[in-house]
Design an enzyme around this catalytic site. Structure first.
Site, PDB file in Angstrom:
ATOM      1  N   CYS A 169       0.708  -0.722  -0.286  1.00  0.00           N
ATOM      2  CA  CYS A 169       0.272   0.015  -0.280  1.00  0.00           C
ATOM      3  C   CYS A 169       1.049   1.359   0.271  1.00  0.00           C
ATOM      4  CB  CYS A 169      -0.841   0.330   1.371  1.00  0.00           C
ATOM      5  SG  CYS A 169      -0.088   1.096   2.686  1.00  0.00           S
ATOM      6  N   CYS A 216     -12.044  -6.110  -7.765  1.00  0.00           N
ATOM      7  CA  CYS A 216     -11.932  -5.064  -8.648  1.00  0.00           C
ATOM      8  C   CYS A 216     -10.458  -4.058  -7.828  1.00  0.00           C
ATOM      9  CB  CYS A 216     -13.297  -4.217  -8.665  1.00  0.00           C
ATOM     10  SG  CYS A 216     -14.446  -4.173  -9.400  1.00  0.00           S
ATOM     11  N   CYS A 267      -5.963  -1.150   3.267  1.00  0.00           N
ATOM     12  CA  CYS A 267      -4.618  -1.889   3.879  1.00  0.00           C
ATOM     13  C   CYS A 267      -5.738  -2.216   5.307  1.00  0.00           C
ATOM     14  CB  CYS A 267      -3.660  -0.901   3.882  1.00  0.00           C
ATOM     15  SG  CYS A 267      -2.506  -1.954   5.182  1.00  0.00           S
ATOM     16  N   CYS A 290      -3.506   1.261   9.678  1.00  0.00           N
ATOM     17  CA  CYS A 290      -3.182   1.701   8.653  1.00  0.00           C
ATOM     18  C   CYS A 290      -4.935   2.112   7.966  1.00  0.00           C
ATOM     19  CB  CYS A 290      -2.786   1.413   7.576  1.00  0.00           C
ATOM     20  SG  CYS A 290      -1.881   1.621   6.499  1.00  0.00           S
ATOM     21  N   CYS A 346      -6.062   3.057  -5.006  1.00  0.00           N
ATOM     22  CA  CYS A 346      -5.887   2.487  -6.033  1.00  0.00           C
ATOM     23  C   CYS A 346      -4.857   0.969  -6.466  1.00  0.00           C
ATOM     24  CB  CYS A 346      -6.328   3.013  -7.307  1.00  0.00           C
ATOM     25  SG  CYS A 346      -6.514   2.578  -8.971  1.00  0.00           S
ATOM     26  N   CYS A 398      -3.248   2.134  -9.515  1.00  0.00           N
ATOM     27  CA  CYS A 398      -2.631   3.392 -10.170  1.00  0.00           C
ATOM     28  C   CYS A 398      -1.773   3.334  -8.749  1.00  0.00           C
ATOM     29  CB  CYS A 398      -3.058   4.199 -10.375  1.00  0.00           C
ATOM     30  SG  CYS A 398      -4.149   4.872  -9.688  1.00  0.00           S
ATOM     31  N   CYS A 431      -9.946   6.819 -10.542  1.00  0.00           N
ATOM     32  CA  CYS A 431      -9.722   5.487 -10.455  1.00  0.00           C
ATOM     33  C   CYS A 431     -10.941   4.849 -10.474  1.00  0.00           C
ATOM     34  CB  CYS A 431      -9.280   4.849  -8.629  1.00  0.00           C
ATOM     35  SG  CYS A 431      -7.811   5.586  -8.267  1.00  0.00           S
ATOM     36  N   HIS A 474     -10.279   3.324 -14.205  1.00  0.00           N
ATOM     37  CA  HIS A 474     -10.420   1.636 -14.339  1.00  0.00           C
ATOM     38  C   HIS A 474     -10.426   1.283 -13.215  1.00  0.00           C
ATOM     39  CE1 HIS A 474      -6.692   4.494 -12.645  1.00  0.00           C
ATOM     40  NE2 HIS A 474      -6.409   3.450 -11.561  1.00  0.00           N
TER      41      HIS A 474
END
Length: 87
Positions: free
Chosen positions: A42, A54, A59, A64, A69, A72, A80, A84
């Protein structure tokens, strides 16, 4: 005797190889290789495995919980979602 790479090498007198240690080292390297191939960190550098679904990731570390994404690597955002989501 063989080294971890498989090549023969001369051993000094009284030298022995603990095959369990050698096998443990091989398994450890195989595990590290699998982690390198199947995870991405991450953006906060915690390894995360994506095994289905997807692109939005969260995380799993309690400290955290960053949402990002997979494609990317940026914090999850509208770009995002539209650009995508299902890549």
């Amino acid at each position: 005797e063989r080294t971890l790479g498989g090549a023969s090498s001369p051993k000094p007198p009284g030298y022995s190889v603990d095959e369990q240690v050698v096998e443990g080292a091989r398994q450890e390297e195989a595990s590290k290789d699998t982690i390198r191939k199947t995870t991405k960190p991450c953006p906060r550098q915690i390894p995360v495995e994506k095994n289905r679904g997807c692109m939005p990731m969260k995380c799993p570390q309690p400290q955290c919980k960053f949402e990002w994404c997979w494609n990317c690597g940026l914090e999850w955002n509208c770009n995002c979602m539209g650009g995508h989501w299902f890549d």
